[in-house]
Design a protein around this motif. Structure first.
Motif, PDB file in Angstrom:
ATOM      1  N   UNK A   8       0.823  -1.219   0.000  1.00  0.00           N
ATOM      2  CA  UNK A   8       0.000   0.000   0.000  1.00  0.00           C
ATOM      3  C   UNK A   8       0.856   1.268   0.000  1.00  0.00           C
ATOM      4  N   UNK A   9       2.167   1.075  -0.029  1.00  0.00           N
ATOM      5  CA  UNK A   9       3.055   2.230  -0.074  1.00  0.00           C
ATOM      6  C   UNK A   9       3.493   2.736   1.290  1.00  0.00           C
ATOM      7  N   UNK A  10       3.173   2.006   2.341  1.00  0.00           N
ATOM      8  CA  UNK A  10       3.606   2.430   3.685  1.00  0.00           C
ATOM      9  C   UNK A  10       5.074   2.046   3.876  1.00  0.00           C
ATOM     10  N   UNK A  11       5.819   2.833   4.619  1.00  0.00           N
ATOM     11  CA  UNK A  11       7.190   2.426   4.944  1.00  0.00           C
ATOM     12  C   UNK A  11       7.103   1.501   6.172  1.00  0.00           C
ATOM     13  N   UNK A  12       7.685   0.317   6.014  1.00  0.00           N
ATOM     14  CA  UNK A  12       7.464  -0.737   7.024  1.00  0.00           C
ATOM     15  C   UNK A  12       8.790  -1.348   7.454  1.00  0.00           C
ATOM     16  N   UNK A  13       8.953  -1.547   8.774  1.00  0.00           N
ATOM     17  CA  UNK A  13      10.083  -2.336   9.284  1.00  0.00           C
ATOM     18  C   UNK A  13       9.529  -3.482  10.117  1.00  0.00           C
ATOM     19  N   UNK A  14      10.155  -4.656   9.983  1.00  0.00           N
ATOM     20  CA  UNK A  14       9.814  -5.798  10.843  1.00  0.00           C
ATOM     21  C   UNK A  14      11.028  -6.063  11.729  1.00  0.00           C
ATOM     22  N   UNK A  15      10.809  -6.058  13.048  1.00  0.00           N
ATOM     23  CA  UNK A  15      11.903  -6.313  13.983  1.00  0.00           C
ATOM     24  C   UNK A  15      11.760  -7.733  14.532  1.00  0.00           C
ATOM     25  N   UNK A  16      12.808  -8.524  14.380  1.00  0.00           N
ATOM     26  CA  UNK A  16      12.758  -9.936  14.801  1.00  0.00           C
ATOM     27  C   UNK A  16      13.965 -10.203  15.695  1.00  0.00           C
ATOM     28  N   UNK A  17      13.707 -10.826  16.849  1.00  0.00           N
ATOM     29  CA  UNK A  17      14.850 -11.032  17.746  1.00  0.00           C
ATOM     30  C   UNK A  17      15.682 -12.271  17.380  1.00  0.00           C
ATOM     31  N   UNK A  18      15.102 -13.222  16.640  1.00  0.00           N
ATOM     32  CA  UNK A  18      15.883 -14.391  16.202  1.00  0.00           C
ATOM     33  C   UNK A  18      16.875 -13.997  15.104  1.00  0.00           C
ATOM     34  N   UNK A  19      17.809 -14.927  14.833  1.00  0.00           N
ATOM     35  CA  UNK A  19      18.770 -14.659  13.755  1.00  0.00           C
ATOM     36  C   UNK A  19      18.174 -14.943  12.379  1.00  0.00           C
ATOM     37  N   UNK A  20      17.026 -15.618  12.341  1.00  0.00           N
ATOM     38  CA  UNK A  20      16.349 -15.808  11.053  1.00  0.00           C
ATOM     39  C   UNK A  20      14.841 -15.721  11.226  1.00  0.00           C
ATOM     40  N   UNK A  21      14.161 -15.460  10.120  1.00  0.00           N
ATOM     41  CA  UNK A  21      12.716 -15.223  10.197  1.00  0.00           C
ATOM     42  C   UNK A  21      11.947 -16.543  10.000  1.00  0.00           C
ATOM     43  N   UNK A  22      10.706 -16.547  10.446  1.00  0.00           N
ATOM     44  CA  UNK A  22       9.781 -17.644  10.142  1.00  0.00           C
ATOM     45  C   UNK A  22      10.207 -19.017  10.639  1.00  0.00           C
ATOM     46  N   UNK A  23      10.812 -19.066  11.826  1.00  0.00           N
ATOM     47  CA  UNK A  23      11.321 -20.373  12.297  1.00  0.00           C
ATOM     48  C   UNK A  23      10.203 -21.406  12.480  1.00  0.00           C
ATOM     49  N   UNK A  24       9.035 -20.938  12.933  1.00  0.00           N
ATOM     50  CA  UNK A  24       7.938 -21.918  13.138  1.00  0.00           C
ATOM     51  C   UNK A  24       7.419 -22.434  11.808  1.00  0.00           C
ATOM     52  N   UNK A  25       7.424 -21.554  10.811  1.00  0.00           N
ATOM     53  CA  UNK A  25       6.982 -22.009   9.480  1.00  0.00           C
ATOM     54  C   UNK A  25       7.922 -23.115   9.008  1.00  0.00           C
ATOM     55  N   UNK A  26       9.215 -22.912   9.234  1.00  0.00           N
ATOM     56  CA  UNK A  26      10.214 -23.866   8.733  1.00  0.00           C
ATOM     57  C   UNK A  26      10.003 -25.270   9.297  1.00  0.00           C
ATOM     58  N   UNK A  27       9.674 -25.366  10.596  1.00  0.00           N
ATOM     59  CA  UNK A  27       9.538 -26.711  11.179  1.00  0.00           C
ATOM     60  C   UNK A  27       8.108 -27.250  11.068  1.00  0.00           C
TER      61      UNK A  27
END
Ligand SMILES: Cc1cc2nc3c(=O)[nH]c(=O)nc-3n(C[C@H](O)[C@H](O)[C@H](O)COP(=O)(O)OP(=O)(O)OC[C@H]3O[C@@H](n4cnc5c(N)ncnc54)[C@H](O)[C@@H]3O)c2cc1C
Length: 392
Positions: A26-45
């Motif tokens: 939608x054109x918004x400036x967005x940041x995602x802050x994640x404390x793990x070293x990689x994203x989506x760990x639950x998706x992966x397993x």
């Protein structure tokens, strides 16, 4: 100097990434802050590495919440077909395993790749290994993190809940809710193996059956699930038991029907005429180890025809309506989800924004919305992330 974004999302799981890509598009400036070293760990397993990413039949009746109508609006605005279209667009092969459950044919990594790619194309900044130390809400939101200060207009909490702490689950979302006076429905482990007691309160005697799987209908709290149950080295698991674990708490009863296609009358007639001992009689339907342990536990070792009618009736009753008590569960370490969470009565069901705190949103598993086993929880992550992503 603070880094400034229109939208900051804390947590790069399914819900956070879906919200980020939708807002970015939608054109918004967005940041995602994640404390793990990689994203989506639950998706992966998830889904044994193949991510059961949605369910074709997902509807409000497949979710548990103290506010059962809350999920209705968001579910209807982002049906499973929308995510499937995205999966197709990325050339990800998938298949229906059973009961509308869609899995990747190859790997869960493809779903993380899809979300990451969509976020990149939408100009989203994904910032890993970023720990949020403090946040304030004062004319927007101000965050102090391990990577410096951030500011935003809209803040989305997508930090999931308490299950699987080894993958980075925290109570961060609940702490933010408390900080802003948003109520919490007491959380507990869901979709979790159960350590049962027998109906008379005696300890679980079937440890030696570990590894045996049988089909059943498991029932609790007015819901029934026909699927497999699995004996473990501590109690019971398997899809049927995980499903009912959402509907019964410690000390409450659940029931198993182990011979779904038989009737009490037919079984009693058959038993009355059988010269077999109960273990051999039970072998008609069950693996030998189970038949022996079950018979030994509940009836004397004499031919069925010679047994007292009350003993035969007791055995048949246990087969068709075996009442067990939840002594405890395997807890958050083994729970696929958390039941309970941020009270949805405090949120808009259209946008996931807090009614009392403008600009603060909660999405995904941190909310008091829990799906059945079978792709419903990711569907909720996509749906709630999409709803917020359209508004932030
Ligand atoms: C073993 C397992 C298998 C599963 N399989 C399936 C399946 O096949 N299908 C299905 O529908 N559901 C499945 N689920 C459930 C599903 O994974 C969750 O419901 C879903 O991931 C929730 O998405 P979410 O984005 O809300 O939270 P999460 O996926 O938990 O994401 C939250 C993110 O926030 C991050 N985070 C937490 N605290 C902080 C903090 N303080 N600061 C910064 N970041 C933080 C976490 O590291 C994480 O990356 C499974 C769950 C488990 C545990």
């Amino acid at each position: 100097m603070s880094q400034r974004f229109d939208v900051i999302i804390i947590g790069a799981g399914g819900a956070g990434l879906m919200c980020a890509m939708t807002a970015g598009q939608r054109g918004r400036s967005v940041a995602v802050l994640e404390h793990n070293d990689r994203i989506g760990k639950k998706i992966l397993i998830s889904g044994g590495g193949r991510c059961n990413f949605t369910n074709l039949d997902a509807g409000p009746e497949n979710y548990i919440s103290s506010n059962p109508h809350f999920c209705r609006s968001a579910l209807s605005r982002y049906p499973a077909g929308e995510f499937i279209e995205l999966v197709r667009k990325h050339g990800i092969e998938f298949y229906e395993k059973t009961l509308g459950q869609l899995f990747c044919k190859h790997s869960s990594r493809q779903i993380v790749g899809l979300l990451e790619g969509e976020c990149r194309d939408a100009g989203v900044d994904i910032i890993s290994e970023c720990k949020v130390n403090a946040l304030q809400g004062d004319n927007g939101f101000q965050l102090q993190t391990s990577l410096g200060d951030f500011e935003c207009e809209s803040l989305v909490i997508a930090t999931g809940a308490l299950s699987f702490p080894k993958l980075g689950a925290t109570d961060f979302g609940y702490r933010v809710a408390k900080q802003f006076g948003v109520p919490i429905v007491e959380p507990r482990p869901g979709l979790v193996p159960i350590i049962p007691k027998l109906g008379d309160g005696s300890p679980w005697p079937f440890i030696e059956l570990s590894g045996i799987s049988i089909s059943c209908v498991a029932s609790a709290g007015g819901q029934s699930f026909r699927d497999q149950l699995l004996f473990t080295h501590r109690g019971l698991s398997g899809p049927a038991v995980l499903q009912v674990s959402n509907y019964c708490r410690q000390g409450e009863t659940f029931a198993l029907n182990l011979l779904v296609d038989e009737t009490s009358t037919a079984l009693l007639d058959d038993a009355r005429q059988s010269r077999q001992t109960p273990d051999r009689w039970l072998e008609k339907w069950f693996p030998k180890r189970f038949a022996h342990a079950f018979a030994k536990q509940f009836v004397p070792a004499k031919p069925m025809a010679q047994m007292k009618q009350t003993d035969r009736e007791r055995l048949v009753k246990q087969l068709l309506e075996w009442k067990l008590i939840v002594a405890k569960t395997e807890g958050y370490a083994k729970a696929e989800v958390t039941v309970g969470g941020v009270d949805t009565n405090a949120l808009s069901s259209k946008t996931m924004e807090c009614c009392e705190i403008s600009g603060l949103y909660f999405i995904g598993e941190v909310l008091d919305v829990t799906g059945w086993l079978g792709g419903y929880n990711f569907q909720w992550a996509w749906v709630s992330g999409h709803a917020a992503g359209q508004m932030v």
